[in-house]
Design a protein around this motif. Sequence first.
Motif, PDB file in Angstrom:
ATOM      1  N   PRO A  27     101.029  34.860 -13.366  1.00 48.74           N
ATOM      2  CA  PRO A  27     102.481  34.795 -13.144  1.00 48.74           C
ATOM      3  C   PRO A  27     103.068  36.207 -13.070  1.00 48.74           C
ATOM      4  O   PRO A  27     102.727  37.081 -13.882  1.00 48.74           O
ATOM      5  N   VAL A  28     103.952  36.426 -12.108  1.00 50.01           N
ATOM      6  CA  VAL A  28     104.659  37.704 -12.000  1.00 50.01           C
ATOM      7  C   VAL A  28     106.143  37.414 -11.906  1.00 50.01           C
ATOM      8  O   VAL A  28     106.568  36.492 -11.217  1.00 50.01           O
ATOM      9  N   ILE A 112      98.370  34.260  -7.573  1.00 53.17           N
ATOM     10  CA  ILE A 112      99.556  34.959  -8.070  1.00 53.17           C
ATOM     11  C   ILE A 112     100.751  34.038  -7.868  1.00 53.17           C
ATOM     12  O   ILE A 112     101.027  33.604  -6.745  1.00 53.17           O
ATOM     13  N   VAL A 113     101.449  33.736  -8.954  1.00 54.68           N
ATOM     14  CA  VAL A 113     102.621  32.856  -8.881  1.00 54.68           C
ATOM     15  C   VAL A 113     103.848  33.683  -9.232  1.00 54.68           C
ATOM     16  O   VAL A 113     103.989  34.169 -10.358  1.00 54.68           O
ATOM     17  N   ASN A 114     104.712  33.834  -8.262  1.00 52.26           N
ATOM     18  CA  ASN A 114     105.894  34.676  -8.401  1.00 52.26           C
ATOM     19  C   ASN A 114     107.110  33.851  -8.814  1.00 52.26           C
ATOM     20  O   ASN A 114     107.307  32.732  -8.346  1.00 52.26           O
ATOM     21  N   LEU A 127      98.937  41.958  -0.153  1.00 49.65           N
ATOM     22  CA  LEU A 127      97.771  41.070  -0.041  1.00 49.65           C
ATOM     23  C   LEU A 127      96.621  41.687   0.758  1.00 49.65           C
ATOM     24  O   LEU A 127      95.459  41.557   0.356  1.00 49.65           O
ATOM     25  N   PRO A 128      96.879  42.366   1.881  1.00 49.37           N
ATOM     26  CA  PRO A 128      95.749  42.999   2.573  1.00 49.37           C
ATOM     27  C   PRO A 128      95.048  44.057   1.719  1.00 49.37           C
ATOM     28  O   PRO A 128      93.821  44.196   1.776  1.00 49.37           O
ATOM     29  N   ASP A 129      95.807  44.801   0.917  1.00 47.99           N
ATOM     30  CA  ASP A 129      95.206  45.790   0.023  1.00 47.99           C
ATOM     31  C   ASP A 129      94.316  45.118  -1.015  1.00 47.99           C
ATOM     32  O   ASP A 129      93.211  45.596  -1.315  1.00 47.99           O
ATOM     33  N   ALA A 140      98.908  33.925  -3.010  1.00 48.30           N
ATOM     34  CA  ALA A 140     100.184  34.173  -3.679  1.00 48.30           C
ATOM     35  C   ALA A 140     101.219  33.165  -3.213  1.00 48.30           C
ATOM     36  O   ALA A 140     101.245  32.764  -2.048  1.00 48.30           O
ATOM     37  N   THR A 141     102.085  32.767  -4.135  1.00 50.91           N
ATOM     38  CA  THR A 141     103.180  31.858  -3.816  1.00 50.91           C
ATOM     39  C   THR A 141     104.358  32.169  -4.716  1.00 50.91           C
ATOM     40  O   THR A 141     104.216  32.827  -5.758  1.00 50.91           O
TER      41      THR A 141
END
Length: 249
Positions: A27-28, A112-114, A127-129, A140-141
């Motif tokens: 979670p972020v 990753i849950v924002n 994401l590409p990094d 990620a969502t």
Amino acid sequence: MASVLWQDLTAEELRVKAAADAIVVLPVASIEQHGPHLPVGVDTILCGGVCKAAAERADDVDVVVAPTLWCGMAEHHMAFGGTFTFDIPTYRAVLLSFLKSIERHGFHRVLIVNGHGGNIAALTAFLPDFARETRLHVEATTYFMLAEAALGPLLEDQKGVQHACEVETSMMMVLAPGSVREPRLSEAFGALDRAPRRQVVSRHRSFREMTETGVVGDARRATPQKGQACLDACADALADLLRAMERAT
């Protein structure tokens, strides 16, 4: 039921989770102003709560929920006070360090849950990094966007989450009872006549330019019953995503 939370498990139990190819939910969120009636920890509390509820509902998937990253991209809230913010290089470096730690412990999949709108653009750009600099499968969502279709029918004045609004205030009544400053609810509305528009020119805007109260939406509509329904909608949508991720990977 055993805890789904990383911080509740022993190192040995986490090694077992990694060996079983468990999905790590990261979670972020943010610490930022949320009007006169809510604490600054709203996004962190709600994102962590939704992730925990989703992991418990998706009990057919092996999931462990990492501690919530409580600081994010929140420059637009700084004028109101009470807010922490990263710059882009720092945010990228912190997230990459978290992911590399997860990878070194033998996990392979991270969701990753924002829980904060200001993080969305940065996460998409990173994401590409993450794909290049780790061997992890990273998705990620943003939980309230994932559940937007289910949230709309539950609300009176909104179609989805805004800020310190009907949704967030209602959910805080459930996940952090007693934290809502109810005597201040009569002041907790703002930007109600601001029609959504397609953005074709971008510039940084402080929340001070959009709302005098720090609120976008109308928290006067909030109830615990609505909060539970919104929490259920968000947790169900995220649990469905975890099941889809399990099937796909």
